[in-house]
Design a protein around this motif. Structure first.
Motif, PDB file in Angstrom:
ATOM      1  N   ASN A   1       0.654  -1.228  -0.043  1.00  0.00           N
ATOM      2  CA  ASN A   1       0.011   0.024  -0.032  1.00  0.00           C
ATOM      3  C   ASN A   1       0.785   1.280   0.021  1.00  0.00           C
ATOM      4  O   ASN A   1       0.551   2.393   0.370  1.00  0.00           O
TER       5      ASN A   1
ATOM      6  N   TYR B   1      -9.307   9.281  -2.744  1.00  0.00           N
ATOM      7  CA  TYR B   1      -8.416   8.385  -3.535  1.00  0.00           C
ATOM      8  C   TYR B   1      -7.143   8.418  -3.478  1.00  0.00           C
ATOM      9  O   TYR B   1      -6.561   7.369  -3.179  1.00  0.00           O
ATOM     10  N   TYR B   2      -6.821   9.750  -4.059  1.00  0.00           N
ATOM     11  CA  TYR B   2      -5.360   9.759  -3.856  1.00  0.00           C
ATOM     12  C   TYR B   2      -4.617  10.343  -2.667  1.00  0.00           C
ATOM     13  O   TYR B   2      -3.494   9.919  -2.505  1.00  0.00           O
TER      14      TYR B   2
ATOM     15  N   HIS C   1      -6.423  10.927   0.448  1.00  0.00           N
ATOM     16  CA  HIS C   1      -7.052  10.352   1.967  1.00  0.00           C
ATOM     17  C   HIS C   1      -7.295  11.381   2.841  1.00  0.00           C
ATOM     18  O   HIS C   1      -7.080  11.326   3.983  1.00  0.00           O
TER      19      HIS C   1
ATOM     20  N   PRO D   1      -9.842   6.097   4.540  1.00  0.00           N
ATOM     21  CA  PRO D   1      -9.854   4.898   3.753  1.00  0.00           C
ATOM     22  C   PRO D   1     -10.581   4.941   2.612  1.00  0.00           C
ATOM     23  O   PRO D   1     -11.665   5.371   2.766  1.00  0.00           O
TER      24      PRO D   1
ATOM     25  N   ASN E   1     -10.953   3.243  -1.595  1.00  0.00           N
ATOM     26  CA  ASN E   1     -10.490   2.508  -2.726  1.00  0.00           C
ATOM     27  C   ASN E   1     -11.244   3.063  -3.845  1.00  0.00           C
ATOM     28  O   ASN E   1     -12.368   3.553  -3.900  1.00  0.00           O
ATOM     29  N   PHE E   2     -10.861   2.105  -4.806  1.00  0.00           N
ATOM     30  CA  PHE E   2     -11.386   2.354  -6.047  1.00  0.00           C
ATOM     31  C   PHE E   2     -13.026   1.892  -6.431  1.00  0.00           C
ATOM     32  O   PHE E   2     -13.609   2.706  -7.027  1.00  0.00           O
TER      33      PHE E   2
ATOM     34  N   ASN F   1     -16.713  -4.084   1.286  1.00  0.00           N
ATOM     35  CA  ASN F   1     -15.320  -3.849   1.784  1.00  0.00           C
ATOM     36  C   ASN F   1     -15.280  -4.527   3.313  1.00  0.00           C
ATOM     37  O   ASN F   1     -14.328  -5.229   3.468  1.00  0.00           O
TER      38      ASN F   1
ATOM     39  N   SER G   1       0.184   4.266   5.910  1.00  0.00           N
ATOM     40  CA  SER G   1      -0.282   3.684   4.705  1.00  0.00           C
ATOM     41  C   SER G   1      -0.843   2.291   4.549  1.00  0.00           C
ATOM     42  O   SER G   1      -1.924   2.038   3.909  1.00  0.00           O
TER      43      SER G   1
ATOM     44  N   GLY H   1      -4.649   1.569   3.557  1.00  0.00           N
ATOM     45  CA  GLY H   1      -5.159   0.765   2.445  1.00  0.00           C
ATOM     46  C   GLY H   1      -5.956  -0.467   2.782  1.00  0.00           C
ATOM     47  O   GLY H   1      -6.579  -1.155   1.912  1.00  0.00           O
ATOM     48  N   ASN H   2      -5.870  -0.874   4.158  1.00  0.00           N
ATOM     49  CA  ASN H   2      -6.564  -2.331   4.381  1.00  0.00           C
ATOM     50  C   ASN H   2      -7.554  -1.762   5.444  1.00  0.00           C
ATOM     51  O   ASN H   2      -8.125  -2.819   5.951  1.00  0.00           O
TER      52      ASN H   2
END
Length: 674
Positions: free
Chosen positions: A168, A407-408, A410, A480, A482-483, A525, A571, A575-576
């Motif tokens: 990540n 997204y980029y 956060h 957090p 994501n796409f 998610n 990070s 990311g998780n």
């Protein structure tokens, strides 16, 4: 959306899809160009060789969209340097040892902690002609930076861009690849031979002009910190801005001010229009105005470095200028679509630039959404109307770019509307004054009465930004995203705006479906994260960091008390969608999914009767590795970043001799067990 009814919109979407397909899929250029030729022939046959009827028009439309798709693919392929036979990336031998490399410096980048950084063009390797762009890293020195256009001969070894060392983490190697920079070169100043010849192209003269302006202003005792901000605002040069100032602008939601874009070009356009207003609007006068406007806009784009956002803005305002010259009303949607097509036709890789994406989204939502917001209140007072317009424009742009920003980056600056309300009027003054000051500085005229108003204005701007950024409770960090959330968020935003434009029950149903989609993504998610387990050895220089994650709970194993503030770890957690549960000291043994893991530190003591599945070497333990391997017979050996590089080769050779896999994080990045 009426904009999608434009044929040009469908052609543009097909063109963009073609670029994306070519970027993410490995396609054979021969097939792409062959299909393009076949479809062009078919289109000509249908258009000129048959009678015009409804079916023919339909087939022509479908073929046109397919041709747009193929043109998008071919544009990216033509502009991809790695498809050229003499590009260094296609020759493995140039990466295997040191070579004599001749290159030309093209662009100065922001320095890293230890190195000056340049984008350089490869000319030859060992006196053989090669091409391509590399990232050149030269140790810092007290000397002045090299001049753009300088030709250097360097003895060194090219290094391919690496994948991230940790999960990540920002993929800098992929970022460089998207800029068509496929390798880096680290060198020592002693190995550099400087040619007396200088490549004097347009980039040389632009860099020389920027250096001259900066030097003359420094000689006039212009504050260096303020000058760095002025260079960013007007010249597009952000290399020398203090990181704390950039952080203040980020927290205040005004970092876009430091990147020359539509806001800045708009001010330049208005200034040019004002200066040319004495010229009469005759046919000849109008043509002179158009020529002067286009020339000055593109000169400004060159001076500002031709970044994606500045190119987009200059092209768009050029179409506005052409529309004014032709005395026709300019359809802003057509202007946006044509500018996208023109820019990406010649610079297809701009599509993957974050600034390009954010700038186009911001402009699109301002044009589309701002009139809806403005219609809710129409103040009669001019000052109130001006303030309301700034708020609605800022809100429309922020809504349009919010999912992509999350997204980029956060994070979300809660006081962005206050920032824009406070600083946009001041920025407009700074731009007008700054252009005048920079123009006179280029010819060496930097009198006190001319430069000080600009310096004081920027000091005031920085003070306002710093004050707003100090309210950290309004800055939402570490969000957090994501796409899937990005896609679902845009579906919701688009459906709400469509409903607001013309409320209807069917449109409301679409909004409700979009809300359900976003909720479903959140639930998906959460379910996915809850069913994940992994044990990771991170790559950290001189440190050991292990994370065991069960669902969204993470346990850190490290002897470093400050590891909780580690950016790499944050990070990973972000990311998780995970949270730090606790931190524990490193033990000599660990267990994960039936695997027994032995952890050896600098002491190097291990029980001989233990049977470990995995051995983790940390802090360069003084052991006879071959004897240990014979005794323990592990399935895998891992060496993290806390070990000396000199022992890694010996350990790797020992493992190869025993036919045991060896994973060094310094070479292969993090190790993951799941």
């Amino acid at each position: 959306m009426k904009v999608l009814e434009f044929p040009l919109a469908k052609i543009t979407l097909a063109f963009l899809l073609g670029i994306l397909i070519a970027f993410y899929c490995s396609l054979n250029p021969k097939w792409v160009f062959g299909l393009l030729l076949v479809f062009l022939i078919l289109l000509n046959i249908l258009f000129f060789g048959t009678k015009t009827n409804q079916n023919t028009k339909t087939y022509c439309s479908i073929l046109t969209y397919f041709i747009s798709l193929l043109i998008g693919m071919s544009s990216l392929m033509i502009q991809t340097d790695s498809f050229q036979k003499n590009n260094y990336s296609n020759h493995k031998t140039v990466f295997e040892k040191e070579h004599s490399i001749t290159l030309i410096l093209r662009e100065k980048l922001k320095n890293s902690l230890y190195n000056e950084r340049y984008i350089a063009l490869v000319q030859s390797i060992d006196n053989k002609n090669y091409s391509g762009r590399i990232l050149l890293n030269i140790p810092k020195a007290q000397l002045n930076p090299f001049q753009i256009g300088t030709i250097l001969n360097i003895k060194g070894q090219l290094q391919r861009n690496k994948k991230p060392d940790n999960p990540n983490q920002f993929d800098y190697g992929n970022y460089l690849n998207s800029k068509q920079i496929y390798a880096q070169l680290y060198t020592r100043r002693a190995t550099i031979k400087i040619s007396t010849e200088i490549k004097k192209d347009i980039w040389f003269y632009v860099a020389k002009l920027n250096s001259r302006i900066t030097h003359n202003l420094e000689q006039s005792h212009f504050d260096k910190t303020t000058l760095a901000v002025a260079s960013a605002l007007i010249l597009g040069q952000r290399q020398d801005i203090d990181p704390d100032i950039i952080q203040d602008y980020q927290y205040a939601g005004a970092v876009h001010i430091l990147s020359v874009s539509g806001l800045h070009v708009g001010f330049i356009f208005l200034l040019i229009k004002f200066l040319l207003s004495p010229i009469p609007n005759t046919r000849k006068g109008s043509f002179i105005k158009l020529t002067a406007t286009l020339t000055n806009l593109f000169l400004f784009a060159l001076i500002a470095g031709l970044s994606p956002s500045i190119v987009r803005s200059v092209v768009m305002f050029s179409f506005v200028a052409i529309g004014l010259h032709l005395r026709r009303s300019v359809n802003i949607y057509h202007t946006l679509l044509v500018s996208i097509l023109l820019i990406l036709l010649f610079q297809a890789y701009f599509l993957f630039d974050v600034g390009f994406q954010l700038s186009y989204l911001a402009v699109f939502f301002i044009v589309w959404f701002q009139p809806i917001l403005a219609s809710y209140w129409e103040p009669k007072n001019k000052i109130a109307k001006y303030g309301w317009d700034i708020i609605t424009v800022s809100f429309a742009a922020q809504i349009g770019t919010l999912p992509l920003s999350l997204y980029y980056f956060h994070q979300f600056p809660g006081l962005f509307f206050i920032t824009n309300l406070a600083v946009i009027p001041l920025v407009s003054i700074i731009m007008f004054v700054g252009v005048v000051v920079m123009s006179f500085a280029a010819i060496g005229f930097t009198e006190f009465w001319l430069t000080k108003p600009l310096e004081w204005s920027i000091l005031l701007l920085n003070k306002i930004i710093n004050t707003i950024a100090s309210f950290e409770q309004f800055i939402i960090k570490e969000i957090p995203f994501n796409f899937l959330l990005l896609t679902a968020s845009y579906l919701l935003i688009l459906s709400i705006i469509i409903w607001l434009k013309k409320p209807h029950f069917n449109k409301l149903l679409i909004v409700l479906c979009a809300i359900l989609t976003l909720q479903s993504v959140f639930l998906w998610n959460k379910w996915q994260i809850q069913h994940q387990e992994e044990w990771i050895v991170f790559h950290q220089k001189k440190k050991t960091l292990i994370v065991q994650r069960n669902g969204n709970e993470a346990i850190i194993y490290s002897n470093d008390n400050a590891v909780a503030k580690n950016k790499t770890l944050n990070s990973y957690l972000l990311g998780n969608f995970a949270q730090l549960k606790k931190q524990e000291l490193l033990n000599h043994t660990a267990y994960f999914k039936g695997n027994k893991i032995l952890i050896l530190d600098s002491v190097g003591i291990f029980p001989k009767n233990i049977k470990a599945d995995i051995v983790l070497l940390t802090k360069s333990p003084k052991i006879n590795l071959e004897r240990m391997l014979l005794s323990l017979k592990p399935k895998l050996v891992i060496a993290d970043g806390s070990n000396y590089k000199s022992v890694l080769k010996l350990w790797k050779a020992s493992c190869n001799k025993q036919k045991i896999p060896f994973h060094a994080t310094a070479e292969k990045g993090f190790f993951q067990l799941n």
